[in-house]
Design a protein around this motif. Structure first.
Motif, PDB file in Angstrom:
ATOM      1  N   ASP A  75      69.368  66.438  22.202  1.00 36.95           N
ATOM      2  CA  ASP A  75      69.170  66.771  20.801  1.00 36.95           C
ATOM      3  C   ASP A  75      67.838  66.196  20.343  1.00 36.95           C
ATOM      4  O   ASP A  75      67.072  65.634  21.141  1.00 36.95           O
ATOM      5  N   LYS A  76      67.530  66.300  19.062  1.00 38.05           N
ATOM      6  CA  LYS A  76      66.225  65.890  18.557  1.00 38.05           C
ATOM      7  C   LYS A  76      66.009  64.381  18.603  1.00 38.05           C
ATOM      8  O   LYS A  76      64.870  63.917  18.517  1.00 38.05           O
ATOM      9  N   THR A  77      67.073  63.626  18.743  1.00 39.78           N
ATOM     10  CA  THR A  77      66.937  62.168  18.853  1.00 39.78           C
ATOM     11  C   THR A  77      66.820  61.717  20.302  1.00 39.78           C
ATOM     12  O   THR A  77      66.637  60.532  20.566  1.00 39.78           O
ATOM     13  N   THR A  93      67.778  76.585  20.679  1.00 37.49           N
ATOM     14  CA  THR A  93      67.053  75.650  19.812  1.00 37.49           C
ATOM     15  C   THR A  93      66.858  74.301  20.497  1.00 37.49           C
ATOM     16  O   THR A  93      65.780  73.699  20.399  1.00 37.49           O
ATOM     17  N   HIS A  97      63.019  72.719  21.540  1.00 39.17           N
ATOM     18  CA  HIS A  97      62.507  71.493  20.912  1.00 39.17           C
ATOM     19  C   HIS A  97      61.700  70.669  21.912  1.00 39.17           C
ATOM     20  O   HIS A  97      60.716  70.020  21.544  1.00 39.17           O
ATOM     21  N   TRP A  98      62.092  70.721  23.193  1.00 43.01           N
ATOM     22  CA  TRP A  98      61.456  69.893  24.210  1.00 43.01           C
ATOM     23  C   TRP A  98      60.653  70.694  25.230  1.00 43.01           C
ATOM     24  O   TRP A  98      59.765  70.130  25.885  1.00 43.01           O
ATOM     25  N   TYR A 165      56.000  66.154  14.220  1.00 40.03           N
ATOM     26  CA  TYR A 165      57.060  67.154  14.222  1.00 40.03           C
ATOM     27  C   TYR A 165      57.020  67.941  12.920  1.00 40.03           C
ATOM     28  O   TYR A 165      56.981  67.373  11.841  1.00 40.03           O
ATOM     29  N   ALA A 170      58.904  69.033  19.531  1.00 39.13           N
ATOM     30  CA  ALA A 170      58.898  67.599  19.257  1.00 39.13           C
ATOM     31  C   ALA A 170      57.472  67.035  19.251  1.00 39.13           C
ATOM     32  O   ALA A 170      56.559  67.613  19.851  1.00 39.13           O
ATOM     33  N   SER A 239      60.983  62.598  14.472  1.00 41.08           N
ATOM     34  CA  SER A 239      60.983  63.879  15.167  1.00 41.08           C
ATOM     35  C   SER A 239      62.202  64.719  14.783  1.00 41.08           C
ATOM     36  O   SER A 239      62.569  65.641  15.461  1.00 41.08           O
ATOM     37  N   PHE A 240      62.854  64.364  13.683  1.00 43.29           N
ATOM     38  CA  PHE A 240      64.014  65.151  13.263  1.00 43.29           C
ATOM     39  C   PHE A 240      64.225  65.010  11.783  1.00 43.29           C
ATOM     40  O   PHE A 240      63.585  64.183  11.143  1.00 43.29           O
TER      41      PHE A 240
END
Length: 240
Positions: A75-77, A93, A97-98, A165, A170, A239-240
């Protein structure tokens, strides 16, 4: 301008080897990088390339393995996700992100590169992970490199497309792009060209990608930081 195969990472005819590095870049980018590297060395920074050109084949392999759950999905974290609990849209998604969509990675062009400070890593006795803390934390092995680049990279034509971001990819404080060439190639990579390519590939999630291709193009391909340089307040941003 590149032909379609070069633009989408299917060939390396637009590249040349970078002296003293095991990587290749587009010719103008390679020359500019050598000037940037020399200027950094005069400040006791040993800048090196962690990743230059990346082929469509390699990007496709990464994408398919992530979609199938054979590589970690985050995930975004940065926390692990259960790929089996996600809808196809959520999976799309999470990967984007990565990781870039195959055929749409800026690394295909040879204008973009991930960099690090070899001297900083040696002094810290650590291995490169390509995480923001290595560049943004004053104790990070690549912090001095980042500080210097934040002031001087634009003087050599480079900018940071993922400096912070902004709802797409990211933050990547290690990712440099050679603006004079990359900006032209970004305009050359159209939605229609991507649709043509994705339809030709054996890519996992093909129907989901095509269904959301306009959103992908807007939020993960054209959604870059346009600043000439960046300020220290950008690095380390959420980043989120």
């Amino acid at each position: 301008m590149l032909n379609f195969a070069e633009l989408t990472g299917q060939t390396q005819t637009h590249l040349q080897p970078v002296p003293s590095e095991q990587h290749s870049l587009q010719a103008d980018t390679a020359a500019a990088y050598q000037r940037l590297k020399q200027a950094a060395s005069e400040q006791s920074i040993n800048m090196n390339i962690a990743s230059g050109f990346r082929s469509l084949e390699r990007q496709l392999a990464i994408w398919n393995r992530k979609w199938r759950g054979e590589l970690p999905l985050l995930d975004k974290t940065g926390s692990s996700l259960d790929v089996n609990s996600l809808t196809n849209r959520e999976k799309l998604t999470a990967i984007l992100h990565w990781s870039a969509l195959p055929g749409a990675s800026r690394h295909h062009w040879g204008t973009d590169l991930d960099i690090y400070d070899a001297r900083g890593l040696a002094d810290s006795d650590s291995s490169l992970q390509l995480i923001p803390a290595e560049y943004c934390d004053p104790k990070g092995p690549c912090y001095n490199l980042w500080v210097w680049l934040s002031e001087h990279a634009h003087e050599y034509g480079f900018f940071f497309p993922y400096a912070r971001y902004q709802g797409g990819i990211a933050q990547e404080p290690w990712h440099l792009s050679y603006r004079p060439v990359a900006n032209k190639l970004q305009q050359q990579l159209t939605v229609d060209a991507l649709i043509e390519l994705i339809r030709s590939l054996e890519i996992e999630g093909q129907s989901t990608i095509l269904e959301h291709i306009n959103d992908i193009y807007k939020n993960y391909i054209n959604n870059i930081c346009e600043d000439n340089g960046w300020t220290n307040t950008w690095c380390g941003s959420s980043s989120f």
